[in-house]
Design an enzyme around this catalytic site. Sequence first.
Site, mmCIF file in Angstrom:
data_model
loop_
_atom_site.group_PDB
_atom_site.id
_atom_site.type_symbol
_atom_site.label_atom_id
_atom_site.label_comp_id
_atom_site.label_asym_id
_atom_site.label_seq_id
_atom_site.Cartn_x
_atom_site.Cartn_y
_atom_site.Cartn_z
ATOM 1 N N SER A 70 -9.544 1.257 3.223
ATOM 2 C CA SER A 70 -8.678 2.260 2.361
ATOM 3 C C SER A 70 -7.771 1.459 1.458
ATOM 4 O O SER A 70 -7.103 2.051 0.676
ATOM 5 C CB SER A 70 -8.096 3.221 3.305
ATOM 6 O OG SER A 70 -7.170 2.750 4.072
ATOM 7 N N SER A 103 -9.600 -1.269 7.492
ATOM 8 C CA SER A 103 -9.071 -0.948 5.987
ATOM 9 C C SER A 103 -8.328 -2.267 5.249
ATOM 10 O O SER A 103 -8.318 -2.060 4.073
ATOM 11 C CB SER A 103 -8.036 0.028 6.007
ATOM 12 O OG SER A 103 -8.763 1.095 6.022
ATOM 13 N N LYS A 120 0.829 -1.169 0.000
ATOM 14 C CA LYS A 120 0.009 -0.013 -0.063
ATOM 15 C C LYS A 120 0.912 1.346 0.016
ATOM 16 O O LYS A 120 2.103 1.195 0.569
ATOM 17 C CB LYS A 120 -0.899 -0.028 1.286
ATOM 18 C CG LYS A 120 -1.913 0.777 1.416
ATOM 19 C CD LYS A 120 -2.831 0.586 2.671
ATOM 20 C CE LYS A 120 -3.880 1.684 2.916
ATOM 21 N NZ LYS A 120 -4.678 1.407 4.037
#
Length: 485
Positions: free
Chosen positions: A149, A173, A74
């Site tokens: 996210s 997330s 990420k």
Amino acid sequence: MTKWMNKPISELHDALVRKTVTPLQLVQDCIDGVKADKGNCFEATAFDQALAEAAKIDDVKPEEYLKGIPFLAKDNFSTKGVETTASSDILNGYVPLFDATAISRLKRAGMIMVAKTTMDELAMGGTGTTGHKGNTPNPYDPERIVGGSSCGSAASLAYGIAPLALGSDTGDSVRKPASYSATVGFKATWGRISRFGLFPFATSMDAVGFFTRNVLDAGYVLSALSGHDRMDMSSSSRKKEKYETYVEKKKTLHRIGYFRAVVDAMTDPIIKESYLRLLDRLKERGFEVVCYDYPEKLLDALYPTYMILSCAESTSNNANLDGIRFGPKPEGTIETYSDYMRKARTRGFSDLIKRRFVIGSFSLLSANQAEMFNRAQKARRLIVDEMNRFFDSIDYLVVPASYGKPKKIAELSTAWSLKPDFLDNILTLGNFGGYPSLTLPLGFEDGLPFGVNVTGRIFEDGYVLGLGKEIEELTGLKDIVKEDK
Ligand code: GLN
């Protein structure tokens, strides 16, 4: 479909040991997948570094489970020499000088980072639609969200672009997008994995997490990532364990709990039935399954408590993003430092971020602190105390990881609901208490995945994975990829 990257680490490792494939071929395969991506999964790439690393590996031993395997991260993990923006314009052009500990530990285990994945801006949000590169939709239905996210990490696993992607989990997330993408998503006990080099969102809840295709892979990855790190004051000095053995030997504890309020509130008949059937089958396997009356008013408090605390921490953590060394330059004449900063931040952040900073600043304002921030901290204490009471006699909380189909992107709304749905926020329990928590696939509804979530006591990460393995066997759902991409 790529030839190797749709497989779990376990299979790739066997192939590397048998020499039916080389690390270089795996990395090339991953690069091809990243290049062919049509799902807006990627922020930045590290192809040259990856190819160079792969070329150095000529032998993989059976005990080197992760060596020679590509992975993604990420874009809120600092990566040396690779632009890292957390999908925010304010960080455009920021190239870290060091690797986050999570990255360096995977590299130390012989893994090779190929690309950085898209996310909701600065890890705030749960839709995969707020990053500066636009929407990262659900691989199973591009009209719907994959969740966030950690949207790019979840989607790229579902597409079969890599067998491991790092994510971060402050509210859910990793574990929510895992539910929407038929992947395994794990967040360790707070402090088990160093957060050094992970951009902070809400420090007291942030956890490094990751996506894999099965629970065994998750065990090996956790073993590589965990352990004390002197660069992170909050990292635990507790001895690390071989988490994969919990999975291999299906080491579990005995008592599984569920919340009556959750079952009563569920409306999706397919998810409800799959969930209740799973609980029945666990009972048949010899687990004791008990109903717990977790107070509904505490469940209703999850969302407001989470919003006040996470926005307050985030406002303070992100105060350093002033747009001076990187990010969009303000236009016009600038009189003062604060003028510059105000203009840069106005240009650099999206609406969602601005809204959250307003909430954070408002609740931290001295006139409001007692009423908002301190009250939210007290609510968190009550929520966690009740969870700890639950864990006094029950070993696991098992809940559905999502309660309906992922939302349609066109139907997303930013309006505040007066009575937020506690089902949608229940995974934040794992962050409030710092508990280890795992989402894994439970079923499909009209071709769209949904998952189940297992949460355990702090530092019982191994036992959580052990029960995950039991569930994986019961559902038979593992190593899933969206085939026709
Ligand atoms: N969806 C939650 C939020 O909007 C969770 C974010 C996270 O875990 N990083 O903040």
